[in-house]
Structures are given as structure tokens and as C-alpha cells.
Design a protein around this motif. Structure first.
Motif, PDB file in Angstrom:
ATOM      1  N   ALA A 138       0.938  -1.264   0.052  1.00  0.00           N
ATOM      2  CA  ALA A 138       0.050  -0.033  -0.159  1.00  0.00           C
ATOM      3  C   ALA A 138       0.815   1.158   0.010  1.00  0.00           C
ATOM      4  O   ALA A 138       1.652   1.531   0.959  1.00  0.00           O
ATOM      5  N   ASN A 139       1.027   1.868  -0.960  1.00  0.00           N
ATOM      6  CA  ASN A 139       2.036   2.885  -1.327  1.00  0.00           C
ATOM      7  C   ASN A 139       3.187   2.284  -1.427  1.00  0.00           C
ATOM      8  O   ASN A 139       3.440   1.074  -1.895  1.00  0.00           O
ATOM      9  N   ASP A 140       4.186   2.706  -0.582  1.00  0.00           N
ATOM     10  CA  ASP A 140       5.736   1.944  -0.428  1.00  0.00           C
ATOM     11  C   ASP A 140       5.635   1.063   0.796  1.00  0.00           C
ATOM     12  O   ASP A 140       6.835   0.673   0.951  1.00  0.00           O
ATOM     13  N   HIS A 141       4.559   0.774   1.503  1.00  0.00           N
ATOM     14  CA  HIS A 141       4.638   0.181   2.779  1.00  0.00           C
ATOM     15  C   HIS A 141       4.251  -1.552   2.405  1.00  0.00           C
ATOM     16  O   HIS A 141       2.984  -1.683   1.907  1.00  0.00           O
ATOM     17  N   LEU A 142       5.011  -2.349   2.644  1.00  0.00           N
ATOM     18  CA  LEU A 142       4.846  -3.922   2.555  1.00  0.00           C
ATOM     19  C   LEU A 142       3.903  -4.290   3.731  1.00  0.00           C
ATOM     20  O   LEU A 142       4.079  -4.161   4.770  1.00  0.00           O
ATOM     21  N   CYS A 143       2.686  -4.443   3.204  1.00  0.00           N
ATOM     22  CA  CYS A 143       1.713  -4.976   4.161  1.00  0.00           C
ATOM     23  C   CYS A 143       1.431  -6.760   4.245  1.00  0.00           C
ATOM     24  O   CYS A 143       1.148  -7.121   5.397  1.00  0.00           O
ATOM     25  N   ALA A 144       1.846  -7.249   3.254  1.00  0.00           N
ATOM     26  CA  ALA A 144       1.672  -8.782   3.387  1.00  0.00           C
ATOM     27  C   ALA A 144       2.502  -9.211   2.132  1.00  0.00           C
ATOM     28  O   ALA A 144       3.076  -8.960   1.399  1.00  0.00           O
ATOM     29  N   ARG A 145       2.774 -10.669   2.842  1.00  0.00           N
ATOM     30  CA  ARG A 145       3.721 -11.323   1.752  1.00  0.00           C
ATOM     31  C   ARG A 145       2.973 -12.854   1.675  1.00  0.00           C
ATOM     32  O   ARG A 145       2.348 -13.436   2.658  1.00  0.00           O
ATOM     33  N   GLY A 146       2.949 -13.421   0.451  1.00  0.00           N
ATOM     34  CA  GLY A 146       2.296 -14.693   0.253  1.00  0.00           C
ATOM     35  C   GLY A 146       3.050 -15.568  -0.614  1.00  0.00           C
ATOM     36  O   GLY A 146       3.953 -15.145  -1.394  1.00  0.00           O
ATOM     37  N   GLU A 147       2.473 -17.237  -0.594  1.00  0.00           N
ATOM     38  CA  GLU A 147       3.205 -18.062  -1.633  1.00  0.00           C
ATOM     39  C   GLU A 147       2.315 -18.631  -2.031  1.00  0.00           C
ATOM     40  O   GLU A 147       1.218 -19.215  -1.189  1.00  0.00           O
ATOM     41  N   VAL A 148       1.924 -18.965  -3.327  1.00  0.00           N
ATOM     42  CA  VAL A 148       0.818 -19.812  -3.944  1.00  0.00           C
ATOM     43  C   VAL A 148       1.579 -20.940  -4.734  1.00  0.00           C
ATOM     44  O   VAL A 148       2.647 -20.522  -5.516  1.00  0.00           O
ATOM     45  N   VAL A 149       1.444 -22.049  -4.431  1.00  0.00           N
ATOM     46  CA  VAL A 149       1.683 -23.046  -5.176  1.00  0.00           C
ATOM     47  C   VAL A 149       0.518 -23.198  -6.341  1.00  0.00           C
ATOM     48  O   VAL A 149      -0.234 -23.723  -5.883  1.00  0.00           O
TER      49      VAL A 149
END
Length: 159
Positions: A138-149
Motif C-alpha cells: 500500500a503505497n511503499d509500505h509492505l503489508c503482506a507477503r504470500g506464497e502460492v503453489v
């Protein structure tokens, strides 16, 4: 962050497969996520609506998980489409993927009313299976990280 995805892999999905609540262009109630390419990464930009609220001012985590999920399957489709010698928009039907696993880490509260940008990196782990690592900003702020297989959609998914 007013980026625009001009060519999205979801635009090439045939009508029978364009109904996903997250990325289906034909689902009138869906999010209509669109995934494209930016350099050597994939990108999806989406502004959550008021109904995606967790509490005033912040986005519901399920919305973010949905963004990561569809971004992952769209990114895998792009990767295999390119591996097969095609590009987004070349009038060739791309492969479709389904989610085999989804993992999301919520790093900080995600503000409402700001375009979210999902940035992905794709790794092939099998000829029909790809892993996509996604970061949501959101803008330059990392809010979430995820992995999809993501795996190539089995023929049993068709009518």
C-alpha cells in the motif's frame, strides 16, 4: 501508484473460465483482478472497496489473501504462456491454473482506500507446477507477503 495494467492474462481466459470471484472478468460481483508484467515481475493493482473493510480504515485479510491467490495463479499462467513461446495479448489461449496451496503472512495493517500493488516472482518447480512469491504494498509500505503453489488446471475442471 496509479499504475494501469494494459495487458492482463485474465483478459485472454476463455469465457468458460472467466468466472472466478477474484479474477473472472465475467463475474459481475467479483474483484476483476488483472495480472500483467512489469520488467521481470508480475503485477496486479487493485483498490479495495468499502465492503472489503475489516474495521474502519483497514482492509479485511481475506481480501488480501484473495488478491495473493489470484495474482499467483495469473502469474503462473503468464510464466507458462511465455515458456510456450507466447505473450500476453497474442490471441493465444493461455494455460489455466488452480491453487494447490496458499500461505499468507500479514505484516502490518493494510489501509483502506489506497491502491494495493501485488508484485510477484515466479519459480517453476515442475512442468505443471509453479511457485509464486508475492508481496502486497500500500503505497511503499509492505503489508503482506504470500506464497502460492499453482498447478495446471486438471481436465476434470471442465464440463
Amino acid at each position: 501508484m496509479a499504475e494501469n495494467i494494459t495487458k492482463a492474462i485474465q483478459d485472454q481466459y476463455p469465457d468458460d473460465f472467466a468466472w472466478c470471484y477474484g479474477c473472472g472478468r465475467l463475474n459481475e460481483h467479483g474483484h476483476h483482478f488483472r495480472t500483467g508484467i512489469q520488467g521481470n515481475q508480475t503485477i496486479t493493482v487493485y483498490t479495495p472497496q468499502k465492503e472489503h473493510m475489516a474495521l474502519p480504515g483497514f482492509v479485511y485479510g481475506g481480501m488480501i489473501a484473495s488478491l495473493i491467490d489470484c495474482h499467483g495463479t495469473g502469474s503462473a499462467a503468464i510464466a507458462l504462456h511465455q515458456k510456450n513461446g507466447h505473450e500476453i495479448g497474442d490471441d493465444t489461449e493461455p494455460p489455466r491454473f488452480v491453487t494447490a496451496s496458499l500461505h499468507v503472512d500479514f505484516l502490518k495493517p493494510t489501509p483502506q482506500d489506497i491502491p494495493l500493488k501485488a508484485i510477484g516472482k515466479v519459480e517453476e518447480i515442475h512442468p505443471k507446477k509453479f511457485k509464486v512469491m508475492t508481496e502486497v504494498y500500500a503505497n511503499d509500505h509492505l503489508c503482506a507477503r504470500g506464497e502460492v503453489v499453482a498447478v495446471v488446471m486438471p481436465s476434470t475442471f471442465t464440463k
